[in-house]
Design a protein around this motif. Structure first.
Motif, PDB file in Angstrom:
ATOM      1  N   UNK A 165      35.376 -29.146  39.024  1.00 53.38           N
ATOM      2  CA  UNK A 165      35.922 -30.495  39.213  1.00 53.38           C
ATOM      3  C   UNK A 165      36.792 -30.561  40.463  1.00 53.38           C
ATOM      4  N   UNK A 166      37.579 -29.511  40.696  1.00 53.28           N
ATOM      5  CA  UNK A 166      38.456 -29.469  41.861  1.00 53.28           C
ATOM      6  C   UNK A 166      37.651 -29.398  43.156  1.00 53.28           C
ATOM      7  N   UNK A 167      36.599 -28.580  43.172  1.00 55.40           N
ATOM      8  CA  UNK A 167      35.752 -28.477  44.356  1.00 55.40           C
ATOM      9  C   UNK A 167      35.091 -29.818  44.648  1.00 55.40           C
ATOM     10  N   UNK A 168      34.619 -30.485  43.613  1.00 55.31           N
ATOM     11  CA  UNK A 168      33.987 -31.803  43.778  1.00 55.31           C
ATOM     12  C   UNK A 168      34.984 -32.825  44.313  1.00 55.31           C
ATOM     13  N   UNK A 169      36.187 -32.793  43.764  1.00 54.83           N
ATOM     14  CA  UNK A 169      37.231 -33.729  44.199  1.00 54.83           C
ATOM     15  C   UNK A 169      37.556 -33.536  45.673  1.00 54.83           C
ATOM     16  N   UNK A 170      37.709 -32.286  46.093  1.00 48.86           N
ATOM     17  CA  UNK A 170      38.008 -32.004  47.495  1.00 48.86           C
ATOM     18  C   UNK A 170      36.859 -32.433  48.398  1.00 48.86           C
ATOM     19  N   UNK A 171      35.622 -32.266  47.923  1.00 48.47           N
ATOM     20  CA  UNK A 171      34.449 -32.657  48.710  1.00 48.47           C
ATOM     21  C   UNK A 171      34.407 -34.163  48.920  1.00 48.47           C
ATOM     22  N   UNK A 172      34.643 -34.918  47.859  1.00 45.72           N
ATOM     23  CA  UNK A 172      34.620 -36.374  47.937  1.00 45.72           C
ATOM     24  C   UNK A 172      35.734 -36.884  48.848  1.00 45.72           C
ATOM     25  N   UNK A 173      36.911 -36.287  48.744  1.00 51.10           N
ATOM     26  CA  UNK A 173      38.035 -36.707  49.589  1.00 51.10           C
ATOM     27  C   UNK A 173      37.759 -36.409  51.053  1.00 51.10           C
ATOM     28  N   UNK A 198      28.560 -24.223  38.733  1.00 51.54           N
ATOM     29  CA  UNK A 198      27.547 -25.027  39.402  1.00 51.54           C
ATOM     30  C   UNK A 198      27.303 -26.334  38.657  1.00 51.54           C
ATOM     31  N   UNK A 199      27.197 -26.263  37.341  1.00 55.00           N
ATOM     32  CA  UNK A 199      26.975 -27.463  36.538  1.00 55.00           C
ATOM     33  C   UNK A 199      28.115 -28.460  36.695  1.00 55.00           C
ATOM     34  N   UNK A 200      29.341 -27.945  36.748  1.00 54.11           N
ATOM     35  CA  UNK A 200      30.505 -28.817  36.890  1.00 54.11           C
ATOM     36  C   UNK A 200      30.524 -29.492  38.252  1.00 54.11           C
ATOM     37  N   UNK A 201      30.218 -28.739  39.311  1.00 60.75           N
ATOM     38  CA  UNK A 201      30.209 -29.314  40.659  1.00 60.75           C
ATOM     39  C   UNK A 201      29.167 -30.426  40.752  1.00 60.75           C
ATOM     40  N   UNK A 202      27.950 -30.118  40.322  1.00 63.15           N
ATOM     41  CA  UNK A 202      26.876 -31.112  40.404  1.00 63.15           C
ATOM     42  C   UNK A 202      27.175 -32.334  39.531  1.00 63.15           C
ATOM     43  N   UNK A 203      27.667 -32.094  38.327  1.00 56.17           N
ATOM     44  CA  UNK A 203      27.945 -33.193  37.410  1.00 56.17           C
ATOM     45  C   UNK A 203      29.012 -34.131  37.925  1.00 56.17           C
ATOM     46  N   UNK A 204      30.061 -33.577  38.498  1.00 54.45           N
ATOM     47  CA  UNK A 204      31.144 -34.409  39.020  1.00 54.45           C
ATOM     48  C   UNK A 204      30.726 -35.171  40.267  1.00 54.45           C
ATOM     49  N   UNK A 206      27.723 -36.193  40.911  1.00 49.30           N
ATOM     50  CA  UNK A 206      26.691 -37.169  40.552  1.00 49.30           C
ATOM     51  C   UNK A 206      27.259 -38.546  40.260  1.00 49.30           C
ATOM     52  N   UNK A 207      28.535 -38.614  39.952  1.00 48.94           N
ATOM     53  CA  UNK A 207      29.140 -39.912  39.607  1.00 48.94           C
ATOM     54  C   UNK A 207      29.497 -40.740  40.844  1.00 48.94           C
ATOM     55  N   UNK A 208      29.264 -40.193  42.048  1.00 46.65           N
ATOM     56  CA  UNK A 208      29.583 -40.925  43.277  1.00 46.65           C
ATOM     57  C   UNK A 208      28.285 -41.351  43.953  1.00 46.65           C
ATOM     58  N   UNK A 209      28.023 -42.621  43.951  1.00 44.50           N
ATOM     59  CA  UNK A 209      26.760 -43.138  44.484  1.00 44.50           C
ATOM     60  C   UNK A 209      26.640 -42.950  45.995  1.00 44.50           C
TER      61      UNK A 209
END
Length: 331
Positions: A165-173, A198-204, A206-209
């Motif tokens: 989740x943290x990696x995804x958050x940093x990526x989106x920011x 991996x599942x957590x990164x992809x799942x998080x 995926x919620x950003x269009x």
């Protein structure tokens, strides 16, 4: 005449007595003033000579960077617990010293406690903890990978779902919600931890269009530049905005590839792990952000858990390690 001889004899005895007293006085003066100076000028005593407990940190050579950080964290807290902390790791990967032999050494030196780094494939399920000289069980705190079959008093590990989740958050920011991401996947093992990450990164993500994600499944035994060429082409022709790496090795190889293609500063890299090479790429801005587990904090927590058990007979079963995020410089 006889009285004269007696007088001379008495004077001789007094002279001998006075000389003896003077010698004793000089000797006492020498011991009082000179010996402390000699002791100071000699080899200084080890700072841990008067400490009561001996704590051993151990692990395999492949995990040396993390082990050194864990040691620094524990050493910083050692005075508070009146203990000596020692790091024991094989001098090289080629030395091939097993984790079991390192635990046997802890018994040989009669350690009061052990902090062990458990890497994947370390044969954890077959490990045994030899007793101390007095027959007591040496308390063990494990870090990194968890195995419930090990008789550990506490484990300090990673919440991989939270890390993803943290990696995804940093990526989106970094992309401000819009952009193209390549997630590099080179792990082919059946590691549940990596799979959860991996599942957590992809799942998080995926919620950003506005985020387009491409998973690059690559052979971990081959350098990225020797792959099918898809990754290199995407980087060369700016068909990506951000590379996300989930291991130290992938982070280093991605940084090398981006740098070699002259795209450093144009394509971001969120790397994972710690070590001198990664730190250098972060410093010069090739790696945009470096996410890692706070190993120094792990060392501090592990020492606290050991002494909680030593003093009170109990410790926490599981503690989640903190995640550390650092941002790089500019080219």
């Amino acid at each position: 005449m006889e009285n004269m001889k007696l007088r001379n004899l008495d004077m001789g005895k007094l002279a001998v007595l006075a000389l003896s007293m003077l010698t004793a006085l000089l000797l006492c003066t020498y011991m009082f003033f000179m010996l402390p100076r000699i002791a100071k000028e000699g080899d200084p005593p080890s700072p841990g000579d008067d400490r009561k407990q001996h704590i051993l940190i151990l692990g395999e050579a492949a995990d040396e960077d993390s082990l050194k950080e864990i040691y620094r964290g524990a050493e910083a807290e050692s005075k508070s617990y009146n203990c000596v902390v020692e790091l024991n790791v094989p001098s090289s990967i080629a030395e091939g010293q097993s984790l079991q032999s390192l635990l046997d050494f802890a018994s040989f030196v009669d350690a009061d406690g052990v902090i062990a780094y458990m890497g994947e494939g370390s044969g954890a399920s077959s490990l045994r903890i030899p007793p101390a000289f007095d027959g007591r069980e040496i308390p063990l705190v494990t870090v990194a990978h968890f195995d419930e079959s090990i008789p550990q008093i506490s484990h300090i590990g990673t919440n991989y779902s939270e890390l993803g989740r943290k990696i995804s958050q940093e990526s989106v920011e970094y992309l401000d919600g819009q952009g193209r991401i390549i997630i590099i996947n080179t792990v082919k093992s059946n590691s549940a931890n990596y799979s959860n990450l991996m599942t957590s990164v992809k799942g998080n993500l995926a919620s950003y269009s506005g985020i387009e994600v491409f998973i690059a499944d690559l052979d971990s035994s081959t350098a990225i530049t020797d792959m099918s060429g898809i990754l290199a082409r995407k980087i060369r022709y700016s068909d990506t905005d951000l590379l996300v790496c989930l291991s130290s090795e992938d982070s280093i190889r991605a940084a090398q590839l981006v740098n070699d293609l002259g795209k450093a500063g144009y394509i971001g890299i969120i790397g994972f792990g710690e070590g001198n090479v990664l730190e250098r790429y972060l410093e010069i801005g090739v790696i945009t952000e470096l996410i890692s587990i706070d190993s120094q904090k792990i060392g501090s927590l592990a020492l606290k858990e050991l002494f909680e058990y030593i003093h009170y007979g109990h410790a926490n079963n599981y503690i989640a390690a903190d995640v550390k995020v650092r941002r790089g410089g500019s080219l």
